[in-house]
Scaffold this motif. Structure first.
Motif, short mmCIF file in Angstrom:
data_model
loop_
_atom_site.label_atom_id
_atom_site.label_comp_id
_atom_site.label_asym_id
_atom_site.label_seq_id
_atom_site.Cartn_x
_atom_site.Cartn_y
_atom_site.Cartn_z
N ILE A 2 -20.65 87.67 9.70
CA ILE A 2 -19.66 87.79 10.76
C ILE A 2 -18.55 88.62 10.13
N GLU A 3 -18.29 89.79 10.70
CA GLU A 3 -17.27 90.70 10.18
C GLU A 3 -16.10 90.73 11.16
N VAL A 4 -14.92 90.43 10.64
CA VAL A 4 -13.73 90.36 11.48
C VAL A 4 -12.78 91.49 11.08
N SER A 5 -12.31 92.23 12.07
CA SER A 5 -11.30 93.26 11.82
C SER A 5 -10.16 93.05 12.82
N HIS A 6 -8.95 93.15 12.29
CA HIS A 6 -7.74 93.00 13.11
C HIS A 6 -6.97 94.32 13.03
N TYR A 40 -0.59 86.63 5.66
CA TYR A 40 0.00 86.06 6.88
C TYR A 40 -1.02 86.07 8.02
N VAL A 41 -1.67 87.21 8.23
CA VAL A 41 -2.64 87.33 9.31
C VAL A 41 -3.82 86.38 9.07
N MET A 42 -4.31 86.33 7.84
CA MET A 42 -5.45 85.45 7.55
C MET A 42 -5.13 83.98 7.80
N ALA A 68 -15.25 79.22 7.21
CA ALA A 68 -14.39 79.84 6.18
C ALA A 68 -14.60 81.36 6.17
N LEU A 69 -13.52 82.08 6.37
CA LEU A 69 -13.55 83.54 6.33
C LEU A 69 -13.02 84.01 4.98
N SER A 70 -13.75 84.90 4.35
CA SER A 70 -13.32 85.46 3.07
C SER A 70 -12.51 86.72 3.31
N PRO A 71 -11.48 86.93 2.51
CA PRO A 71 -10.72 88.18 2.64
C PRO A 71 -11.55 89.35 2.13
N VAL A 97 -6.66 94.57 8.97
CA VAL A 97 -6.98 93.42 8.13
C VAL A 97 -8.46 93.11 8.34
N TYR A 98 -9.19 92.89 7.22
CA TYR A 98 -10.63 92.65 7.29
C TYR A 98 -11.00 91.33 6.63
N GLN A 99 -11.90 90.58 7.29
CA GLN A 99 -12.41 89.31 6.79
C GLN A 99 -13.91 89.26 7.09
N GLU A 100 -14.63 88.35 6.40
CA GLU A 100 -16.04 88.18 6.70
C GLU A 100 -16.55 86.84 6.20
N THR A 101 -17.74 86.49 6.68
CA THR A 101 -18.44 85.29 6.23
C THR A 101 -19.91 85.45 6.60
N LYS A 102 -20.76 84.68 5.96
CA LYS A 102 -22.17 84.65 6.35
C LYS A 102 -22.29 83.98 7.71
#
Length: 165
Positions: A40-44, A78-80, A94-97, A109-114
């Motif tokens: 799961i790839e998160v971009s803000h 802050y965003v995370m 849990a999202l990893s930076p 801002v980018y985050q991800e997790t399996k």
């Protein structure tokens, strides 16, 4: 007539430039279920102008998101802290930076997790900048699990549930 048209065009151009210089108070995030990486790839995406004003409010008048890696890192953290996902059982995901960047008019801002093995839905919370500006609108698009699903966080909306079929 020619001068009138040119004058009107000049006014429109000046007004559009002025509008771009004002705060937008809007952010867009994407939660992508990437089948290639199985993450799961998160971009803000925040308007840099908004982020400039926000960091001065949050971290003090000397905060500089354009030239200071320290301020950029603080805004990233802050965003995370203000974005979260939970599975359909209500358990946190849990999202990893991954990182952040300044790209033109935007701060990313980018985050991800399996991807969890079984996932029938998500609960999303996105309160970044809403603690500063009640008029802040955060839009989240969920992609890669059927049709794109969009949730908007504005007014009193703090949490959104999404079901996958």
């Amino acid at each position: 007539m020619k001068y009138l048209i040119n004058g009107l065009l000049l006014c429109v151009m000046l007004l559009s430039d002025m509008a771009l210089a004002h705060q937008q108070k809007a952010a867009i995030s994407t939660v992508l279920f990437n089948p290639r990486t199985e993450n799961i790839e998160v971009s803000h995406r925040f308007y840099l102008h908004d982020a400039e004003h926000a960091v001065k409010h949050i971290f003090g008048k000397n905060a500089d998101i354009i030239n200071s890696k320290e301020t950029q890192e603080k805004f990233f953290e802050y965003v995370m802290q203000r974005f979260s996902l939970k599975n359909d059982q209500g358990e946190p995901i849990a999202l990893s930076p991954v990182g952040f960047e300044v790209d033109g008019r935007f701060f990313w801002v980018y985050q991800e997790t399996k991807q969890p093995f079984l996932l029938n839905g998500l609960t999303v919370e996105h309160s970044a900048l809403r603690d500063i500006w009640p008029s802040q609108v955060n839009t989240v698009n969920i992609e890669g699990r059927g049709d794109i699903k969009t949730r908007t966080f504005d007014g009193s909306i703090e949490v959104a549930k999404i079901e996958f079929k």
